[in-house]
Write a protein that holds these residues in place. Structure first.
Motif, short mmCIF file in Angstrom:
data_model
loop_
_atom_site.label_atom_id
_atom_site.label_comp_id
_atom_site.label_asym_id
_atom_site.label_seq_id
_atom_site.Cartn_x
_atom_site.Cartn_y
_atom_site.Cartn_z
N ASP A 38 0.86 -1.18 0.00
CA ASP A 38 0.00 0.00 0.00
C ASP A 38 0.90 1.23 0.00
OD1 ASP A 38 -3.25 0.19 0.78
OD2 ASP A 38 -2.13 2.05 1.02
N ARG A 39 0.37 2.34 -0.47
CA ARG A 39 1.16 3.59 -0.44
C ARG A 39 1.01 4.34 0.88
NH1 ARG A 39 -1.73 8.54 -3.62
NH2 ARG A 39 -3.80 8.34 -2.71
N ASP A 40 0.01 3.98 1.67
CA ASP A 40 -0.28 4.65 2.94
C ASP A 40 0.55 4.01 4.05
OD1 ASP A 40 -1.32 5.72 5.28
OD2 ASP A 40 -3.37 5.80 4.53
N GLU A 41 1.71 4.56 4.30
CA GLU A 41 2.63 3.95 5.26
C GLU A 41 2.04 3.92 6.67
OE1 GLU A 41 7.31 4.27 6.71
OE2 GLU A 41 6.48 5.77 5.31
N LEU A 44 -0.60 1.22 6.85
CA LEU A 44 0.03 -0.09 6.69
C LEU A 44 0.74 -0.50 7.97
CD1 LEU A 44 0.16 -2.06 4.34
CD2 LEU A 44 2.34 -1.05 3.67
N VAL A 59 5.67 -0.66 1.57
CA VAL A 59 5.14 0.63 1.14
C VAL A 59 5.61 0.90 -0.29
CG1 VAL A 59 5.04 3.11 1.59
CG2 VAL A 59 5.18 1.48 3.51
#
Length: 242
Positions: A38-41, A44, A59
């Motif tokens: 996911d790009r949302d660290e 995540l 990430v």
């Protein structure tokens, strides 16, 4: 069911919420280790912190072509193999086409179509070399019905429906199964663009699906004997056609 996927490694994109997170939980419950992409660290890190060693965060902004190309090598570096790819990351553009933002159209087509194709393209050499693998794609009921209030979104899913069916024919000789799940409206962040009145009507009429219901269908597809491929499962609430 606890051991059906024991020893398997799965990769789930868009894993920090919605169908991706529900898929992750179902895979872990079935015994798999899961690399959550996911790009949302922040999200995540949060979801992985309560899921133990079976949840491995990665990430990546899949809309960045350079970063997207590192997905498979990074996963192999982390866990050594990929048995299952759940290409789930996607976004939604609904409403009148004339009112749609061209930049939003580009972003949605990039994520819903191009990224899926690239992720599958990149994992295939690894699966072909191993002579086995499962690729599942989150599609939509919109891939099977020309939904009038979402021409852009529906078009992206029609494209992916064709992609799944054609790639499946190319790779089954390598022991790789390819399929998609096509749910009707799922309670997730993708519905945030729905008009408030339409969303309220859908909830009141029981016309929405829970994400974990989609996840259980994915597990069903993955746990069939290797000689059986579930190519596409269309899911809809009983009241959807009302």
């Amino acid at each position: 069911m606890a051991a059906e996927l024991e020893g398997k490694v799965a990769v789930v994109t868009g894993a920090a919420s919605g169908i991706g997170l529900a898929s992750t939980d179902a895979l872990i419950a079935a015994g798999a280790r899961v690399v959550l992409v996911d790009r949302d660290e922040t999200a995540l890190t949060s979801v992985c912190s309560v899921r133990g060693d079976a949840a491995i965060p990665l990430v990546i902004d899949l809309l960045d072509p350079v970063a997207c190309a590192t997905l498979v090598p990074q996963v192999i570096g982390l866990v050594g193999q990929i048995d299952i790819l759940h290409a789930n990351a996607g976004t939604y553009v609904g409403g009148e086409l004339v009112d749609s933002d061209p930049a939003a159209i580009d972003r949605m087509l990039n994520l819903n179509v191009n990224v899926v194709m690239k992720n599958v393209h990149d994992v295939l050499p690894h699966m072909i070399a191993r002579g086995t693998g499962d690729i599942l794609v989150t599609s939509s009921l919109a891939a099977h019905f020309p939904t009038p209030w979402e021409p852009v979104y529906a078009s992206s899913k029609w494209a992916i429906n064709c992609f799944v069916q054609t790639v499946r024919r190319q790779v089954f000789k390598h022991g790789i199964r390819v399929g998609s799940v096509s749910p009707g409206p799922v309670i997730s962040a993708l519905l945030s663009d729905w008009p408030e009145e339409k969303l309220r009507e859908a909830k009141e009429s029981g016309s929405l699906i829970e994400a974990d219901e989609v996840a259980q269908v994915l597990i069903f597809m993955l746990t069939r004997q290797r000689g059986l491929t579930i190519r596409d499962v269309v899911m809809m609430p009983t009241n959807f056609d009302l």
